[in-house]
Design a protein around this motif. Structure first.
Motif, PDB file in Angstrom:
ATOM      1  N   ARG A   1     -29.616 -28.010  90.761  1.00  0.00           N
ATOM      2  CA  ARG A   1     -29.436 -28.151  89.593  1.00  0.00           C
ATOM      3  C   ARG A   1     -30.123 -27.196  88.670  1.00  0.00           C
ATOM      4  O   ARG A   1     -30.633 -27.180  87.436  1.00  0.00           O
ATOM      5  CB  ARG A   1     -29.467 -29.473  88.776  1.00  0.00           C
ATOM      6  N   VAL A   2     -30.293 -25.701  89.162  1.00  0.00           N
ATOM      7  CA  VAL A   2     -31.218 -24.927  88.634  1.00  0.00           C
ATOM      8  C   VAL A   2     -30.595 -23.861  87.898  1.00  0.00           C
ATOM      9  O   VAL A   2     -29.474 -23.200  88.428  1.00  0.00           O
ATOM     10  CB  VAL A   2     -32.310 -24.149  89.721  1.00  0.00           C
ATOM     11  N   ARG A   3     -30.734 -23.951  86.541  1.00  0.00           N
ATOM     12  CA  ARG A   3     -29.885 -22.895  85.628  1.00  0.00           C
ATOM     13  C   ARG A   3     -30.905 -21.760  85.269  1.00  0.00           C
ATOM     14  O   ARG A   3     -32.087 -22.020  84.748  1.00  0.00           O
ATOM     15  CB  ARG A   3     -29.353 -23.761  84.379  1.00  0.00           C
ATOM     16  N   LEU A   4     -30.363 -20.509  85.376  1.00  0.00           N
ATOM     17  CA  LEU A   4     -31.372 -19.429  85.235  1.00  0.00           C
ATOM     18  C   LEU A   4     -30.711 -18.820  83.787  1.00  0.00           C
ATOM     19  O   LEU A   4     -29.719 -18.619  83.784  1.00  0.00           O
ATOM     20  CB  LEU A   4     -31.079 -18.414  86.509  1.00  0.00           C
ATOM     21  N   ALA A   5     -31.708 -18.194  83.318  1.00  0.00           N
ATOM     22  CA  ALA A   5     -31.417 -17.346  81.825  1.00  0.00           C
ATOM     23  C   ALA A   5     -30.621 -16.172  82.080  1.00  0.00           C
ATOM     24  O   ALA A   5     -30.115 -15.759  81.517  1.00  0.00           O
ATOM     25  CB  ALA A   5     -32.617 -17.075  80.882  1.00  0.00           C
ATOM     26  N   GLN A   6     -30.656 -15.406  83.430  1.00  0.00           N
ATOM     27  CA  GLN A   6     -30.350 -14.262  83.652  1.00  0.00           C
ATOM     28  C   GLN A   6     -29.277 -14.581  84.884  1.00  0.00           C
ATOM     29  O   GLN A   6     -29.116 -13.569  85.770  1.00  0.00           O
ATOM     30  CB  GLN A   6     -31.414 -13.197  84.148  1.00  0.00           C
TER      31      GLN A   6
END
Length: 393
Positions: free
Chosen positions: A70-75
């Motif tokens: 559940r890791v959400r990256l800004a890029q």
């Protein structure tokens, strides 16, 4: 003074949620043993201008991070993890995946071996250079088996933290199911619930003050004039006027009560309540309801109020000619979700930070849902609400 009975309130099943999270992260870490080497190998092909395999594997890796951790990256735009970053991240995923594979292999050997050896009655022996440990097989199965599972879950949590920390050196990372994020979300949601209740109370007070109270005063004045009138014809005319005002007052009280909470929602369900919204709206409203499951009452209530407020905002501000209202709630998915979409052909440019839309977001966030607003200048405006329908969420 007796306290209210709270025995019927269902609390979230936290152990089940933690178990699902542990399984998801263990499998995700193990999958890193496959995708990590592939990411490294395809990254080494980039100097040779062979980019298609790398782009595909990178997409798989970003999907693994989202699904498993559940890791959400800004890029997260298809261009992240390029070059040397991909090499370092791929090596880390490979090492973490290998250790997880070794841990699961050891745990499986101990658990399966102890299970079958329990039928023979012989002990399990652990031999070292300096000592030998011999224990009954059932004891090893009961003690070491759960300990290995716990060790795998804790290691997966550490692997998720390592990879999120490494990615955090290059871009902002949010772990949506992290404990700190969950606590912050709950605190924000609690504050939003209080604000939503206060907004609802103010709206009800305005409805009563500006509408019902004014009509009651007007009715009282008409009755007083009828009592003072000496001409019977004039008195009868004033009484007729008072009667008409009383009918209007009854209708307005019904409308205020409907806006507070519609009885059709409990008696006939969400589809019937939405039909009433369409019938009373001055604009044409096309409704489409595809609900194949029994919705919790709080989800139905939230969907109704979001639909009503969204339609009211369209009538007041959008200058639209029609509204499309769609509700979908499939009951066949593992975690059923109600999805409400309100679309208009108006001017667009709705501000998601506005008070009305923020009130909708606060109401939905209290049920662990979300509201998205897509309103480019010139339109159309699309408001999408999603609320999980599982009762223990």
């Amino acid at each position: 003074m007796r306290l209210p009975d709270l025995s019927g309130i269902q609390v979230p099943r936290e152990p089940a949620r933690l178990a699902r999270r542990a399984v998801r992260q263990v499998l995700g870490t193990l999958l890193g043993l496959v995708l990590g080497p592939l990411l490294v190998l395809t990254a080494l092909l980039l100097p040779l201008h062979v980019r298609a395999p790398f782009r595909r594997v990178r997409g798989w890796e970003l999907l693994r991070l989202r699904r498993a951790y559940r890791v959400r990256l800004a890029q997260d735009d298809g261009h992240f993890l390029g070059g040397r970053r991909a090499l370092l991240h791929g090596l880390a995923a490979t090492v973490l995946g290998y250790v997880m594979f070794d841990l699961l292999l050891l745990a499986t050997g101990v658990v399966v071996g102890s299970f079958f050896q329990s039928f023979y009655g012989s002990p399990v022996r652990f031999e070292f250079d300096f000592w030998v440990i011999s224990r009954p097989a059932p004891a090893v199965l009961i003690v070491v088996g759960p300990a290995c599972l716990l060790a795998a879950a804790l290691y997966a949590e550490g692997a998720a933290w390592v990879q999120a920390t490494l990615l955090g050196r290059w871009t902002s990372v949010v772990r949506e199911d992290a404990l700190e994020s969950r606590m912050s979300s709950l605190l924000t949601t609690r504050r939003g619930v209080v604000l939503a209740i206060d907004d609802e109370r103010r709206r009800i007070e305005r409805d009563l003050h500006d509408g019902v109270q004014q009509n009651v005063v007007s009715l009282s004045v008409a009755l007083a004039r009828a009592r003072r009138a000496e001409d019977p014809a004039r008195s009868a005319e004033l009484l007729g006027q008072a009667h008409r005002q009383s009918q209007d007052l009854i209708q307005e009280v019904r409308e205020v009560a409907w806006r507070v909470y519609p009885t059709a929602l409990d008696e006939h369900g969400l589809a019937s309540a939405l039909d009433v919204i369409a019938e009373t709206c001055p604009l044409p409203v096309r409704t489409e309801v595809d609900v194949t499951m029994t919705l919790p009452s709080q989800v139905e209530s939230a969907a109704y109020f979001v639909a009503r407020e969204a339609v009211t905002n369209v009538v007041k501000h959008a200058r639209a000619s029609s509204i499309d209202l769609a509700v979908v709630a499939p009951g066949t998915t593992r975690r059923p979700t109600l999805r409400l979409t309100v679309r208009d052909d108006g001017l667009g440019g709705a501000d998601p930070a506005g008070g009305g839309l923020q009130g909708l977001a606060r109401r939905v966030a209290a049920l662990d849902g979300s509201v998205e607003v897509d309103s480019p200048p010139g339109g159309p405006t699309v408001i999408t609400m999603e609320i999980p329908c599982d009762r223990d969420s």
